[in-house]
Write a protein that holds these residues in place. Sequence first.
Motif, short mmCIF file in Angstrom:
data_model
loop_
_atom_site.label_atom_id
_atom_site.label_comp_id
_atom_site.label_asym_id
_atom_site.label_seq_id
_atom_site.Cartn_x
_atom_site.Cartn_y
_atom_site.Cartn_z
N SER A 1 -7.00 5.66 3.38
CA SER A 1 -7.41 6.47 2.24
C SER A 1 -6.55 6.09 1.04
CB SER A 1 -7.23 7.96 2.55
OG SER A 1 -5.87 8.25 2.83
N LYS A 2 -7.11 6.24 -0.15
CA LYS A 2 -6.37 5.87 -1.35
C LYS A 2 -5.33 6.94 -1.68
CE LYS A 2 -9.72 2.82 -3.52
NZ LYS A 2 -10.47 2.49 -4.76
N GLU B 1 -2.02 7.87 -4.46
CA GLU B 1 -1.36 7.51 -5.71
C GLU B 1 0.01 6.92 -5.41
OE1 GLU B 1 0.31 9.64 -9.81
OE2 GLU B 1 -0.79 10.82 -8.33
N ASN C 1 0.86 -1.18 0.00
CA ASN C 1 0.00 0.00 0.00
C ASN C 1 0.90 1.23 0.00
OD1 ASN C 1 -1.90 2.16 0.81
ND2 ASN C 1 -3.31 0.44 1.12
N ASN D 1 0.23 4.17 0.76
CA ASN D 1 -0.15 5.16 1.77
C ASN D 1 0.95 5.28 2.82
OD1 ASN D 1 -1.35 6.43 4.10
ND2 ASN D 1 -3.35 6.05 3.16
N GLY E 1 -6.31 -2.60 2.04
CA GLY E 1 -6.68 -1.19 2.09
C GLY E 1 -7.69 -0.85 3.17
#
Length: 531
Positions: free
Chosen positions: A260-261, A263, A96, A98, A256
């Motif tokens: 929060s998503k 990029e 991930n 993030n 996830g």
Amino acid sequence: MALFVSIFPIVLLIYLMVKRNALPSYVALPWIAVVVLIIQFVFFGTDISIVSANVTSALVAVQTPITVIFGAILFNRFSEVSGATDVLRRWLGSINPNPIAQIMIIGWAFAFMIEGASGFGTPAAIAAPILVGLGFPPLKVAMLALVMNSVPVSFGAVGTPTWFGFGPLHLSDSQILEIGSMTALIHTIAALVIPLMAMRLIVSWTEIRKNLIFIYISIFACVIPYLLLAQVNYEFPALLGGAIGLLISVLAANKGIGLSKVENTLDNSGVSKSELVKALFPTGLLIGLLIITRIHQLPFKALMNDATTWFNVQLGSLGLFEVSQGLIFSLKNIFGTPVSASYKLLYVPALIPFVVAVLISIPVFALTTTKTKDIFMGSLKQTKNPFLALVGALIMVNLMLVGGDQSMVKIIGKSFAHATGEYWTYFASYLGAVGAFFSGSNTVSNLTFGSVQVSTAEITGLSATLVLALQSVGGAMGNMVCINNIVAVSSVLNIQNQEGTIIKRTVVPMIVYGVIAALVAVLIIPIFFNV
């Protein structure tokens, strides 16, 4: 007057390291050691042989932290040169991208597990460079690593601060278990706040709020098994709690959950399973070596700590040099005094696991002789300033411990305790933090102030186990500001002359930690324990 001269070196040290144009630790600490030496001669009239013996003892004792630092630097340099760190960065990005996920997985759960296995400041030394490699600023990473590595510390190195730190008090097994149980409860409640304060050192509150669900999944995944295990065992709460938390954190991040998503700005292309396995090999080997040499049910820990004399030789008036069958090098009766010092070659986490892991991994990654030499020489060079800082710190500590109940350390402790009386519960953890600040160890803090805490509890009618639990929590939270840990993580990240800046930022969560500890001790622990 005794209290003034005892506390003066610590106040002066703090001033020198946090003032404008602050002195680096490798300059300030040796000078403070000289100040303490002068105080011992002039004010306390300490015999020159006692002072000389304690200085010599510090020179032997410094081998423990400096070899650990060397090993950590060596391992991280190897990981960078071999390309393993780069693969791990890309893989973590693929789990991930993030930043919150990366910080909680590496800076919290992974470090939690390593602390449970090893201690000695190893978690920050291993986790911090990975975070820097992912693009986080080194100075902020250093501060985050120090604050994060507090909750598991009382059960670090397979519970050493708890079962060994309070060893001289001759407590029963049930008392030690109760201390561990209370300690874990205080740490668990503090964990609801402290990791958030650590995160704030490196990301914004907005980012924290957006990812709060994942943050608490990762926190609870570590501290719930940690708390439950502490009810029946005082050796494995941090090790197993961290391992379970790491697994759950990785799985949650991969799905996830609560994140929060973001990029993905990291290059995570082309990380095959074989590359990943190869890149994880040194770290896996490191953790494996730590675990099998720390669990007392296995034979290795006993063998590495075997103090049976192999041979000894008298080195004139310097003392008796002794080597044990477990390769423990000792210098005993230094200058005819009871002072001794030793170095556990096999058990100190330097040769094993760091150097051994690197030596085994070199052929796996097919590094050339030139690159290997550069890794070792560069690592050795990077330990110069930490060595000077640690020598100063240990000489200072040793001399402040001279005198038994009339030592500078005990004078400080007793004065603090008597000034507060029955309200000592509110301040007990801060005494533990003071111990960790100048000794660099939760274990040493417990060894140093455990007797003061017990005597204070007896005088004021407080629960001795509760006060000792607060002492242990204090020793753990003191890791945030302790000189040894700051020097270690700064050395590994190659941060120059920022020790004062780090203390200014990490002292705030440490103070908050003490407030939480006091509130839990007064309001929550009486509900579950007979205190």
